[in-house]
Motif scaffolding. Structure first.
Motif, PDB file in Angstrom:
ATOM      1  N   ARG A   1      36.070  27.086  37.498  1.00 29.61           N
ATOM      2  CA  ARG A   1      36.807  28.127  38.084  1.00 29.61           C
ATOM      3  C   ARG A   1      38.242  27.282  38.695  1.00 29.61           C
TER       4      ARG A   1
ATOM      5  N   HIS B   1      41.815  37.131  41.482  1.00 26.68           N
ATOM      6  CA  HIS B   1      41.394  37.050  40.154  1.00 26.68           C
ATOM      7  C   HIS B   1      40.052  36.122  40.248  1.00 26.68           C
TER       8      HIS B   1
ATOM      9  N   LYS C   1      37.505  37.806  42.108  1.00 26.65           N
ATOM     10  CA  LYS C   1      36.761  38.907  41.249  1.00 26.65           C
ATOM     11  C   LYS C   1      35.721  38.157  40.146  1.00 26.65           C
ATOM     12  N   ASP C   2      36.115  37.076  39.697  1.00 26.68           N
ATOM     13  CA  ASP C   2      35.448  35.993  38.870  1.00 26.68           C
ATOM     14  C   ASP C   2      34.114  35.726  39.538  1.00 26.68           C
TER      15      ASP C   2
ATOM     16  N   ASP D   1      32.229  37.439  41.390  1.00 25.46           N
ATOM     17  CA  ASP D   1      31.266  38.360  41.198  1.00 25.46           C
ATOM     18  C   ASP D   1      30.198  38.347  42.157  1.00 25.46           C
ATOM     19  N   GLY D   2      30.412  38.217  43.288  1.00 23.82           N
ATOM     20  CA  GLY D   2      29.350  38.116  44.245  1.00 23.82           C
ATOM     21  C   GLY D   2      28.783  36.907  44.588  1.00 23.82           C
ATOM     22  N   GLU D   3      28.941  35.838  43.879  1.00 19.44           N
ATOM     23  CA  GLU D   3      28.368  34.603  44.193  1.00 19.44           C
ATOM     24  C   GLU D   3      29.109  34.009  45.302  1.00 19.44           C
TER      25      GLU D   3
END
Length: 105
Positions: free
Chosen positions: A3, A40, A43-44, A46-48
């Motif tokens: 990431r 971005h 968003k990547d 994704d809730g983690e």
């Protein structure tokens, strides 16, 4: 790819994966580029959950900043420290931290 590697592609070399992001950030302020990159990244996720985002962002920005300033000043640490508003010792510490100079210097 981690990431952190996808966070701030500010190297000026767009790829197919980040072409849209590059086009969106050219012509905008550094602040706008960071905002877009952080959004971005989030968003990547994704809730983690993620940890140490602050340090990750600083490292992603600080290393290329130091590289560019050192290149601009032709590796003159005194000029670079003045441009950055850092004392020379702090600059040297940061250059070593990012392996931009050897620890023996």
């Amino acid at each position: 790819m981690t990431r952190a590697e996808t966070l701030l592609p500010l190297d000026g070399a767009p790829t197919a994966a980040n072409d849209d992001q590059q086009q969106a950030t050219y012509g905008h302020s550094l602040r706008d580029s960071v905002t877009a990159a952080v959004r971005h990244y989030l968003k990547d996720l994704d809730g983690e959950t993620s940890t140490d985002v602050y340090q990750m962002v600083l490292a992603e920005i600080e290393a290329p900043l130091l590289e560019e300033i050192m290149a601009y000043t032709r590796n003159n640490q005194t000029k670079a420290s003045l441009m950055l508003g850092l004392n020379r010792g702090t600059l040297r510490k940061k250059l070593k931290q990012y392996d931009l100079i050897s620890g023996k210097d």
